[in-house]
Design an enzyme around this catalytic site. Sequence first.
Site, short mmCIF file in Angstrom:
data_model
loop_
_atom_site.label_atom_id
_atom_site.label_comp_id
_atom_site.label_asym_id
_atom_site.label_seq_id
_atom_site.Cartn_x
_atom_site.Cartn_y
_atom_site.Cartn_z
N GLY C 145 -2.90 -9.77 -11.42
CA GLY C 145 -2.57 -9.24 -10.10
C GLY C 145 -3.78 -8.51 -9.54
O GLY C 145 -4.63 -8.03 -10.28
N CYS C 146 -3.86 -8.41 -8.22
CA CYS C 146 -5.06 -7.86 -7.58
C CYS C 146 -5.25 -6.37 -7.86
O CYS C 146 -6.30 -5.97 -8.38
CB CYS C 146 -5.04 -8.12 -6.08
SG CYS C 146 -3.50 -7.63 -5.25
N TYR C 147 -4.26 -5.56 -7.54
CA TYR C 147 -4.39 -4.14 -7.87
C TYR C 147 -4.56 -3.97 -9.38
O TYR C 147 -5.29 -3.10 -9.86
CB TYR C 147 -3.11 -3.38 -7.48
CG TYR C 147 -2.95 -3.06 -6.02
CD1 TYR C 147 -1.86 -3.56 -5.30
CD2 TYR C 147 -3.85 -2.22 -5.36
CE1 TYR C 147 -1.68 -3.25 -3.96
CE2 TYR C 147 -3.66 -1.90 -4.01
CZ TYR C 147 -2.57 -2.42 -3.32
OH TYR C 147 -2.39 -2.10 -2.00
N ALA C 148 -3.85 -4.82 -10.14
CA ALA C 148 -3.86 -4.68 -11.59
C ALA C 148 -5.26 -4.85 -12.16
O ALA C 148 -5.71 -4.04 -12.97
CB ALA C 148 -2.90 -5.69 -12.21
N VAL C 149 -5.97 -5.89 -11.73
CA VAL C 149 -7.26 -6.14 -12.35
C VAL C 149 -8.24 -5.00 -12.06
O VAL C 149 -8.96 -4.55 -12.96
CB VAL C 149 -7.84 -7.52 -11.95
CG1 VAL C 149 -8.12 -7.62 -10.46
CG2 VAL C 149 -9.07 -7.84 -12.74
#
Lengths: 337, 337, 337, 337
Positions: C145-149
């Site tokens: 996921g974008c925020y996750a990475v």
Amino acid sequence: MTYQVAVAGASGYAGGEVLRILADHPQLEVVAASAHSQAGESITAVHPHLTAYGDRRFCETTPEALSGADLVIMTLPHGQSAALAAQLPADLKVVDLGADHRLEDAAAWEAYYPGPHAGAWTYGLPELAGQREAIAASNRVAATGCYAVATILALRPLLDAGIADPSDVVVVAASGTSGAGNSPKKNLLASEVIGSMSPYKVGAHQHVPEIKQATGATSLSMTPLLAPMPRGIISTVTARPAGDVTAADVRAALSKAYDGEHFVHLLAEGAWPATASTYGTNAVQVQGTVDRDSGRIIVTAAIDNLGKGAAGQVVQCANLMLGLPEAAGLTVNGVAP
Amino acid sequence: MTYQVAVAGASGYAGGEVLRILADHPQLEVVAASAHSQAGESITAVHPHLTAYGDRRFCETTPEALSGADLVIMTLPHGQSAALAAQLPADLKVVDLGADHRLEDAAAWEAYYPGPHAGAWTYGLPELAGQREAIAASNRVAATGCYAVATILALRPLLDAGIADPSDVVVVAASGTSGAGNSPKKNLLASEVIGSMSPYKVGAHQHVPEIKQATGATSLSMTPLLAPMPRGIISTVTARPAGDVTAADVRAALSKAYDGEHFVHLLAEGAWPATASTYGTNAVQVQGTVDRDSGRIIVTAAIDNLGKGAAGQVVQCANLMLGLPEAAGLTVNGVAP
Amino acid sequence: MTYQVAVAGASGYAGGEVLRILADHPQLEVVAASAHSQAGESITAVHPHLTAYGDRRFCETTPEALSGADLVIMTLPHGQSAALAAQLPADLKVVDLGADHRLEDAAAWEAYYPGPHAGAWTYGLPELAGQREAIAASNRVAATGCYAVATILALRPLLDAGIADPSDVVVVAASGTSGAGNSPKKNLLASEVIGSMSPYKVGAHQHVPEIKQATGATSLSMTPLLAPMPRGIISTVTARPAGDVTAADVRAALSKAYDGEHFVHLLAEGAWPATASTYGTNAVQVQGTVDRDSGRIIVTAAIDNLGKGAAGQVVQCANLMLGLPEAAGLTVNGVAP
Amino acid sequence: MTYQVAVAGASGYAGGEVLRILADHPQLEVVAASAHSQAGESITAVHPHLTAYGDRRFCETTPEALSGADLVIMTLPHGQSAALAAQLPADLKVVDLGADHRLEDAAAWEAYYPGPHAGAWTYGLPELAGQREAIAASNRVAATGCYAVATILALRPLLDAGIADPSDVVVVAASGTSGAGNSPKKNLLASEVIGSMSPYKVGAHQHVPEIKQATGATSLSMTPLLAPMPRGIISTVTARPAGDVTAADVRAALSKAYDGEHFVHLLAEGAWPATASTYGTNAVQVQGTVDRDSGRIIVTAAIDNLGKGAAGQVVQCANLMLGLPEAAGLTVNGVAP
């Protein structure tokens, strides 16, 4: 003396801007704000910035809801104001922000707009010669189109002064996105708009007949562009000179037209309009010169498309129609930076 | 009753915003707007959006220029207000937007700011318990820092209600660019800012002691970020819960603090603050909840950094000090979209 | 050696970014780009920036259309990839950008996402210890996921180095709008987004279990905010120190994790990440320090949400899975200003 | 075969964009990047997005530093390239992005630029008839101005096809801010630019003689505007028709000029250029029509001012001069959204 205003179609951006202006207007109060699909909804749910509206809700857009007011402002989707106005008492003052009643010539209407011509009301641009008085005396006023008002105010003084050729006027204008409304469309998504500019309705914009009618221009090309900002219109108007025309002649024509006008400001020589300077206001900034290579006259005008381009214009007309000070509730100090 | 205000250091963004608010203020008029290097310059040459200022010019920042007013507003570069205030009559009311007089503790001042501690004035945040009355009775008021006011208003009610731990508060806040002023610096160029976000002064922002002083927080980390917009601050404040705390408890604490407050608004449940809703105003939007994974309390507050974060705050304090209605000249309806 | 790639769900922003990267990839060619409602449409009609796609059209998203490729990239709406993958040969390599196969724990999935848990694939973050080799050996990879990475890359080194407490991690992250996709929604209109910032999914974002799984954090609060830019994520991660931790310790932990990594860059001391520096790339900028007041460790990471946050990550994984140079077709030089 | 390139004046935005393109160019490598006041500084300190430049530093701008290359690209402040080029070997290939050598007519130069006319080099616009070959055979190429190239590519085909009057051409063009460079100036601050548009150098822009020289236009007015975005130029060019001209005639003229051209794309009928579609590329989007009211031909062209408007153009010319594939290292797929 306080007057009561009903706003029909108040759930869009222009209607919201009318509500914002009227919230702090010393002599006008909103007695009804209507909507169609959002009738019954909280005003602040749709317009979260209009804190002063507290718990108030949109009512339905019906003649009954509107008729109790001293004046009705219509900020409806295009094509709806004629039918609604027809159901209102003839002596109930109405200012319509739609295009329906701007054009006098039925053929011009039919060439650019769908549906039948609804007839012409008093054209709502007070700064044009004679219009201030006409608006004040009228019960039915059609406020101006956003690109149109910026362009008219730039061009009209040149034609009035006889320094510009009325044919082959060239207009290129950029607008912020609120002019396109709040219906969700892919091309209006922030991801599509931010960091980009693009033209649309090239050579075929519906404000052309309105501009010609209000200025006397006989042929006019227009290219609108969408700009990555929420508000603002900068209209660049070029016209062929009638004879030898200097930059000083251009500034003199603008000065003659606007000295003494509260909302339209010819900037100091060398200063050019910026839309941010008019942000949140009913002000207009203009400046002009002559192109050094071609001799074309170039005049640029900056407005807030929701201000002088829509809600500000409407309130200015309403003030006149109700006999209030013309600038009541309207500022000329932009919210900048 | 009209009072006269002098604005010292009016050529920057905060000073310009004070001039804008005062231009349309029903009971305050600007008798002097001073600048340093731009003394003698036309106000509208520096602030092209302040059309109502016409031909007026900045005067020099001297005690003589300011002393004729009923109240002086200082929007000077940091470090200058103490010296200037010392030269003004003690009974001349002064509101200072600089940091110089906000902190009570000299050691806290010296830890974060250059130069000696200038002493503390009445802290200019009316919504804190007891401050409204203190400000009204004071001749020397120090208005709040921009990040500070958003953060304090988010955090203080939690500590007052006893639902949050005063230690290990975590703040991450984003601000529009006008908070950084109008001195030309490469990192503030549009080409550097648009389309980008970046943190700065990480873990070391000077507003930390001010926030701790005004809330009772005992340790607090702060990360500010620069955002690609001209105005606005959104402060995200998280605090550890003291015991079992629910989202309803958080909203109750905010409600208790702000019900009845004109400028600070707890939004309806489920609605989150947006800086655009406060654009050009002295309003504050707040909302809170509890993080589902960690139990941390999260409260966010949105302001206009030039509004409640600077000029709006200053005018609100000035109104109190002069015995005027607290909201005179100040709106809560944001200029949006 | 050239390999053939099929992109399923290529009409959205992430799919478009995959097409863009692959258009100039020296060893991968797109043999099929599928869509659902836009099947049959011209690719450049939907993605006008992808000039190199000429007359090519989207095909329908069917197993037949995809099975001819060496590798399938899925950029489908959430919830669709499990069903589609089940219809593909087990030995056909698949990289999924959806969330469906990221989480190992069914309970964690069910707590944050609708629908049943689809099982876990190899987690597609090559920079995590052991993942590079696992991805290269896998036929089924779930990209991050974008925020996750951005958050994982900021946090994991601190926990690996034993300098941070795994509980009470606080994350506040801002993202550009393309992360929200191209479905027309009012809150994503340019008029709503430009000039504003606002939080959403506060304290309840679905990337939380993914971050915890990939870092070992035991409790973590997260506040996402929407920022007025098309691309970019800046994640601010704070963690309590485990013992006495200095800024040098933090930088040492980040350095240890990322020295030698091509895509993740620890900036020079004193330089902070800016999302524009990663614009259009698969690069990540990180920096860390210790908060002077609370002692909290603060690490910020900047990415392009469509780059390392989506399409870049996917192509990086595809390169590994096909035995190509890991950086093939992927740049680390941002498109800035 | 790899060639070595030196970039003189690499600390500005155009120079930085050259470095970015060359970093990933398969056959060109940067052997020297020079600067003046920033000589000795780290390249990534000035251009934080150019990660691949690692520890490399700017050298001083001296003939010695540059002469070891196969080709020198000059992205110097205006007025400096003539003197520097005079010190380089005549057989050392040079591409200059400055204006100094674009104009053939000394009188035209003196009318618009300070300093003496430095003489004319081969004009660096490969898409003009005959220029491709001339550039490939030349050691001294003057790359185009940013507004100029967009305008020329829009206008030239109309004059070549004999469908437009060469007099009274009207151009209105908007540009993102990177075209103004990175010298800190108040009017280029984000706080001044974001949310605003304003014209500048109205009717007197220095690209006019260049446009006339490259198209055959005999009189041309030009109004540039600054737009709130980092990159992009959209040029709206209107010309009077020569006889009866239809929109199909206009599209036919553009098609004739650009079918087969790799970088210039006539969009499908009804699709209008958007600057974001060219973001980060050397591509140009064009479209044309005829204004329904006035009959004026309207053609709009979108470019990235740092791409085809500067660095992309320069690299395209360098490829030709070194006998490399013309599109080496240059993409046509915009970084969008």
